[in-house]
Design an enzyme around this catalytic site. Structure first.
Site, PDB file in Angstrom:
ATOM      1  N   TYR A  57       0.825  -1.212   0.000  1.00  0.00           N
ATOM      2  CA  TYR A  57       0.000   0.000   0.000  1.00  0.00           C
ATOM      3  C   TYR A  57       0.865   1.271   0.000  1.00  0.00           C
ATOM      4  O   TYR A  57       0.454   2.309  -0.517  1.00  0.00           O
ATOM      5  CB  TYR A  57      -0.994  -0.021   1.173  1.00  0.00           C
ATOM      6  CG  TYR A  57      -2.117  -0.992   0.898  1.00  0.00           C
ATOM      7  CD1 TYR A  57      -2.128  -2.269   1.466  1.00  0.00           C
ATOM      8  CD2 TYR A  57      -3.127  -0.676  -0.012  1.00  0.00           C
ATOM      9  CE1 TYR A  57      -3.129  -3.188   1.160  1.00  0.00           C
ATOM     10  CE2 TYR A  57      -4.132  -1.585  -0.323  1.00  0.00           C
ATOM     11  CZ  TYR A  57      -4.124  -2.840   0.254  1.00  0.00           C
ATOM     12  OH  TYR A  57      -5.104  -3.750  -0.061  1.00  0.00           O
ATOM     13  N   ARG A  60       1.298   1.941  -3.594  1.00  0.00           N
ATOM     14  CA  ARG A  60       0.099   2.500  -4.228  1.00  0.00           C
ATOM     15  C   ARG A  60      -0.111   3.945  -3.779  1.00  0.00           C
ATOM     16  O   ARG A  60      -0.566   4.778  -4.554  1.00  0.00           O
ATOM     17  CB  ARG A  60      -1.101   1.608  -3.900  1.00  0.00           C
ATOM     18  CG  ARG A  60      -0.902   0.220  -4.531  1.00  0.00           C
ATOM     19  CD  ARG A  60      -2.109  -0.632  -4.435  1.00  0.00           C
ATOM     20  NE  ARG A  60      -3.204  -0.016  -5.159  1.00  0.00           N
ATOM     21  CZ  ARG A  60      -4.475  -0.287  -4.863  1.00  0.00           C
ATOM     22  NH1 ARG A  60      -4.746  -1.108  -3.861  1.00  0.00           N
ATOM     23  NH2 ARG A  60      -5.441   0.273  -5.532  1.00  0.00           N
ATOM     24  N   ASN A  91     -12.508   3.096  -5.853  1.00  0.00           N
ATOM     25  CA  ASN A  91     -11.096   3.480  -5.869  1.00  0.00           C
ATOM     26  C   ASN A  91     -10.670   4.071  -4.535  1.00  0.00           C
ATOM     27  O   ASN A  91     -11.472   4.722  -3.857  1.00  0.00           O
ATOM     28  CB  ASN A  91     -10.830   4.490  -6.996  1.00  0.00           C
ATOM     29  CG  ASN A  91     -11.158   3.912  -8.361  1.00  0.00           C
ATOM     30  OD1 ASN A  91     -11.227   2.686  -8.518  1.00  0.00           O
ATOM     31  ND2 ASN A  91     -11.418   4.776  -9.327  1.00  0.00           N
ATOM     32  N   ASP A  93      -7.945   6.031  -4.464  1.00  0.00           N
ATOM     33  CA  ASP A  93      -7.185   7.255  -4.748  1.00  0.00           C
ATOM     34  C   ASP A  93      -8.069   8.477  -4.476  1.00  0.00           C
ATOM     35  O   ASP A  93      -9.262   8.338  -4.219  1.00  0.00           O
ATOM     36  CB  ASP A  93      -6.671   7.250  -6.216  1.00  0.00           C
ATOM     37  CG  ASP A  93      -7.804   7.242  -7.250  1.00  0.00           C
ATOM     38  OD1 ASP A  93      -7.827   6.342  -8.106  1.00  0.00           O
ATOM     39  OD2 ASP A  93      -8.691   8.135  -7.178  1.00  0.00           O
ATOM     40  N   HIS A 108     -14.333   1.298  -0.732  1.00  0.00           N
ATOM     41  CA  HIS A 108     -13.220   0.420  -0.350  1.00  0.00           C
ATOM     42  C   HIS A 108     -12.113   1.151   0.380  1.00  0.00           C
ATOM     43  O   HIS A 108     -10.986   0.664   0.450  1.00  0.00           O
ATOM     44  CB  HIS A 108     -12.663  -0.282  -1.603  1.00  0.00           C
ATOM     45  CG  HIS A 108     -13.665  -1.199  -2.230  1.00  0.00           C
ATOM     46  ND1 HIS A 108     -13.557  -1.665  -3.523  1.00  0.00           N
ATOM     47  CD2 HIS A 108     -14.814  -1.742  -1.746  1.00  0.00           C
ATOM     48  CE1 HIS A 108     -14.582  -2.454  -3.797  1.00  0.00           C
ATOM     49  NE2 HIS A 108     -15.370  -2.503  -2.748  1.00  0.00           N
ATOM     50  N   GLY A 174     -15.573   2.387 -15.706  1.00  0.00           N
ATOM     51  CA  GLY A 174     -14.260   1.770 -15.465  1.00  0.00           C
ATOM     52  C   GLY A 174     -14.230   0.768 -14.336  1.00  0.00           C
ATOM     53  O   GLY A 174     -13.281   0.744 -13.542  1.00  0.00           O
ATOM     54  N   THR A 175     -15.276  -0.077 -14.284  1.00  0.00           N
ATOM     55  CA  THR A 175     -15.226  -1.162 -13.304  1.00  0.00           C
ATOM     56  C   THR A 175     -15.717  -2.442 -13.955  1.00  0.00           C
ATOM     57  O   THR A 175     -16.672  -2.437 -14.720  1.00  0.00           O
ATOM     58  CB  THR A 175     -16.069  -0.875 -12.036  1.00  0.00           C
ATOM     59  OG1 THR A 175     -16.112  -2.061 -11.218  1.00  0.00           O
ATOM     60  CG2 THR A 175     -17.493  -0.429 -12.353  1.00  0.00           C
ATOM     61  N   SER A 176     -15.039  -3.543 -13.630  1.00  0.00           N
ATOM     62  CA  SER A 176     -15.416  -4.836 -14.242  1.00  0.00           C
ATOM     63  C   SER A 176     -16.641  -5.422 -13.544  1.00  0.00           C
ATOM     64  O   SER A 176     -17.156  -6.460 -13.939  1.00  0.00           O
ATOM     65  CB  SER A 176     -14.238  -5.810 -14.116  1.00  0.00           C
ATOM     66  OG  SER A 176     -13.925  -6.004 -12.733  1.00  0.00           O
TER      67      SER A 176
END
Ligand code: APR
Length: 237
Positions: A57, A60, A91, A93, A108, A174-176
């Site tokens: 982390y 990241r 995300n 970020d 998350h 932008g998410t699966s």
């Protein structure tokens, strides 16, 4: 009393930050190709080798601080002048914040925040600082990243569902939609409202009414969609 603004809810994932240089998880060469989730993103991993988890982390966090919001993040922020916009992001970020979005819910967690292993409520903004073994919170317990690991509860899920339930327009970017319970959020939205999926690929795992796929890069397709939504709104005035 001004008329109530229509609510747009955007559910975002790693794909919206990909063009800012932050890796996605399940694309080819993604984070879960390079790292084993069970070694760096679970409570068991933390108990087994906390130093490895902290280093994962730290990396990241370092990349997040260096990254910049892209046109997709700015497009969502631009929507706020015209709509009641809520960003629900998977995300960790802070690119939505830095692009100017105001209503952001991190499902998350947030990589620039930390907390005591003993108290999930009290958060400490650490910015780009590393967390080392032995870095203790004021309560005397080890600090950990404020990130939801696999197998941990998603505390803000009910709040997210309440927001989605009132959406007039729902946009997935932008998410699966591979990770639950976040992936179920689209089904908390009303069947009869327009829904858009902005993604490089056509997501085949989503079956719902009034769904429009906008295939392509978020930094291109999302600004187009935002301009269309604003134009349509002005045409109805
Ligand atoms: N523009 C639009 N979509 C993109 C782009 C781009 N430039 N680049 C990648 N994508 C899409 C991919 O096609 C894919 O559908 O973004 C999605 C990324 O999917 P994942 O890598 O699975 O990321 P995400 O859905 O955010 O993962 C959800 O899983 O590992 C956990 O907690 C982690 O929050 C994360 C969750």
């Amino acid at each position: 009393m001004p008329p109530k603004k229509r609510r747009i809810v955007a559910l975002t994932g790693a794909g919206i930050s990909a063009e800012s240089g932050l890796g996605t998880f399940r694309d080819k060469g993604g984070l879960w190709d390079e790292h084993d989730i069970n070694e760096v993103a679970t409570p068991e991993a933390w108990n087994k080798n906390p130093k490895l988890v902290l280093e994962f982390y730290d990396k990241r966090r370092e990349l997040c601080v260096k990254a910049k919001p892209n046109e997709a993040h700015f497009a969502l922020a631009k929507l706020e002048k015209h709509f009641d916009v809520h960003v629900i992001t998977q995300n960790i970020d802070d690119l939505h914040e830095r692009a100017g979005s105001k209503n952001i819910l991190h499902l998350h967690g947030e990589i620039l925040k930390a907390r005591s292993v003993n108290d999930p409520e009290k958060l400490y903004h650490i910015g780009g600082k590393r967390i080392k073994l032995g870095d203790l919170a004021p309560d005397g317990h080890q600090m950990r990243p404020h990130v939801v690991w696999f197998g941990e509860a998603v505390p803000k899920m009910y709040e997210a569902e309440d927001i989605v339930r009132e959406a007039d327009i729902f946009i997935v970017i932008g998410t699966s939609l591979n990770v639950y319970p976040a992936a179920n959020l689209i089904y908390a939205s009303a069947a009869n409202i327009p829904k858009y999926i902005v993604d490089l690929n056509e997501l085949t795992n989503v079956k719902y009414k009034n769904l429009t796929h906008l295939k392509g890069k978020a930094s291109e397709r999302l600004p187009e969609l935002v301009d269309t939504l604003i134009k349509d709104l002005n045409n109805t005035k």
